[in-house]
Motif scaffolding. Structure first.
Motif, mmCIF file in Angstrom:
data_model
loop_
_atom_site.group_PDB
_atom_site.id
_atom_site.type_symbol
_atom_site.label_atom_id
_atom_site.label_comp_id
_atom_site.label_asym_id
_atom_site.label_seq_id
_atom_site.Cartn_x
_atom_site.Cartn_y
_atom_site.Cartn_z
ATOM 1 N N ILE A 63 8.613 6.027 -3.228
ATOM 2 C CA ILE A 63 7.715 5.880 -4.381
ATOM 3 C C ILE A 63 7.167 4.468 -4.433
ATOM 4 O O ILE A 63 5.971 4.254 -4.625
ATOM 5 N N ARG A 64 8.013 3.478 -4.223
ATOM 6 C CA ARG A 64 7.570 2.076 -4.241
ATOM 7 C C ARG A 64 6.577 1.798 -3.110
ATOM 8 O O ARG A 64 5.582 1.111 -3.301
ATOM 9 N N ARG A 65 6.863 2.325 -1.927
ATOM 10 C CA ARG A 65 5.987 2.113 -0.778
ATOM 11 C C ARG A 65 4.612 2.750 -1.029
ATOM 12 O O ARG A 65 3.581 2.134 -0.786
ATOM 13 N N THR A 66 4.616 3.981 -1.535
ATOM 14 C CA THR A 66 3.357 4.670 -1.833
ATOM 15 C C THR A 66 2.592 3.944 -2.943
ATOM 16 O O THR A 66 1.371 3.790 -2.870
ATOM 17 N N LEU A 67 3.322 3.501 -3.946
ATOM 18 C CA LEU A 67 2.693 2.764 -5.046
ATOM 19 C C LEU A 67 2.096 1.453 -4.545
ATOM 20 O O LEU A 67 0.988 1.082 -4.949
ATOM 21 N N ASP A 68 2.801 0.742 -3.671
ATOM 22 C CA ASP A 68 2.265 -0.501 -3.111
ATOM 23 C C ASP A 68 0.950 -0.253 -2.380
ATOM 24 O O ASP A 68 -0.002 -1.034 -2.512
ATOM 25 N N PHE A 69 0.891 0.832 -1.609
ATOM 26 C CA PHE A 69 -0.337 1.158 -0.902
ATOM 27 C C PHE A 69 -1.468 1.441 -1.888
ATOM 28 O O PHE A 69 -2.589 0.969 -1.721
ATOM 29 N N LYS A 70 -1.175 2.196 -2.923
ATOM 30 C CA LYS A 70 -2.197 2.537 -3.915
ATOM 31 C C LYS A 70 -2.626 1.308 -4.718
ATOM 32 O O LYS A 70 -3.789 1.180 -5.086
ATOM 33 N N LEU A 71 -1.700 0.399 -4.994
ATOM 34 C CA LEU A 71 -2.060 -0.837 -5.681
ATOM 35 C C LEU A 71 -2.982 -1.687 -4.814
ATOM 36 O O LEU A 71 -3.916 -2.323 -5.324
ATOM 37 N N ASN A 72 -2.735 -1.709 -3.505
ATOM 38 C CA ASN A 72 -3.612 -2.470 -2.607
ATOM 39 C C ASN A 72 -5.011 -1.873 -2.574
ATOM 40 O O ASN A 72 -5.992 -2.617 -2.489
ATOM 41 N N THR A 73 -5.130 -0.553 -2.649
ATOM 42 C CA THR A 73 -6.463 0.052 -2.653
ATOM 43 C C THR A 73 -7.183 -0.193 -3.971
ATOM 44 O O THR A 73 -8.402 -0.096 -4.020
ATOM 45 N N GLN A 74 -6.454 -0.509 -5.033
ATOM 46 C CA GLN A 74 -7.053 -0.832 -6.335
ATOM 47 C C GLN A 74 -7.267 -2.337 -6.497
ATOM 48 O O GLN A 74 -7.605 -2.795 -7.591
ATOM 49 N N TYR A 75 -7.054 -3.100 -5.440
ATOM 50 C CA TYR A 75 -7.236 -4.556 -5.445
ATOM 51 C C TYR A 75 -6.320 -5.254 -6.437
ATOM 52 O O TYR A 75 -6.722 -6.223 -7.087
ATOM 53 N N VAL A 76 -5.091 -4.765 -6.544
ATOM 54 C CA VAL A 76 -4.091 -5.422 -7.385
ATOM 55 C C VAL A 76 -3.284 -6.333 -6.469
ATOM 56 O O VAL A 76 -2.715 -5.880 -5.469
ATOM 57 N N ASP A 77 -3.230 -7.600 -6.798
ATOM 58 C CA ASP A 77 -2.509 -8.577 -5.998
ATOM 59 C C ASP A 77 -1.009 -8.324 -6.086
ATOM 60 O O ASP A 77 -0.474 -8.151 -7.181
ATOM 61 N N GLU A 78 -0.338 -8.259 -4.928
ATOM 62 C CA GLU A 78 1.096 -7.955 -4.940
ATOM 63 C C GLU A 78 1.941 -9.045 -5.579
ATOM 64 O O GLU A 78 3.059 -8.789 -6.006
ATOM 65 N N THR A 79 1.398 -10.246 -5.707
ATOM 66 C CA THR A 79 2.152 -11.307 -6.373
ATOM 67 C C THR A 79 2.084 -11.179 -7.896
ATOM 68 O O THR A 79 2.868 -11.811 -8.600
ATOM 69 N N SER A 80 1.160 -10.387 -8.407
ATOM 70 C CA SER A 80 1.030 -10.213 -9.859
ATOM 71 C C SER A 80 2.158 -9.384 -10.443
ATOM 72 O O SER A 80 2.569 -9.596 -11.571
#
Length: 129
Positions: A63-80
């Motif tokens: 779930i975390r891995r899939t969510l990380d991928f989807k956050l990257n496609t939404q231009y959400v910075d992983e450091t946020s």
């Protein structure tokens, strides 16, 4: 006959004061809009994960891995969003995904704007809580 003309309009000092107020709120909006735009990306990524078939059966790591991928496609910075802000909880046959985080944005000199975001999605297909 001498006619008097009335002056109408705004004075220079009044105009400068108006521009100062408008400028303050414009600067405030420039600092706040990116935070809320990022949050809308987080919400959209969570809703996309919820819409995927079988997402409630995934392991928390998947779930975390899939969510990380989807956050990257939404231009959400992983450091946020720190890793501890993402919580996956299973209870009573439901899989709940919760993201709770804070964003601090410098405003003026030593002042900061603080926003707290909290969103929970039921991955099992029921309504959000």
């Amino acid at each position: 006959m001498l006619t008097r003309y009335r002056n109408r309009g705004i004075t220079l000092i009044g105009f400068l004061m108006l521009m100062a107020v408008v400028g303050f709120f414009a600067y405030l909006a420039m600092r706040l809009i990116p935070m809320y735009s990022e949050y809308m990306g987080v919400v959209k990524a969570m809703e996309q994960l919820k819409a995927e078939p079988g997402s409630s059966n995934l392991s928390p790591e998947e779930i975390r891995r899939t969510l990380d991928f989807k956050l990257n496609t939404q231009y959400v910075d992983e450091t946020s969003i720190p890793p501890e802000a993402v919580m996956v909880k299973r209870e009573a046959g439901k899989t709940m995904l919760r993201i709770r985080y804070e964003r601090r944005v410098p405003f003026v000199h030593n002042l900061e704007l603080l926003a707290t975001f909290d969103k929970t999605v039921n991955l099992s297909g029921a309504d959000d809580e």
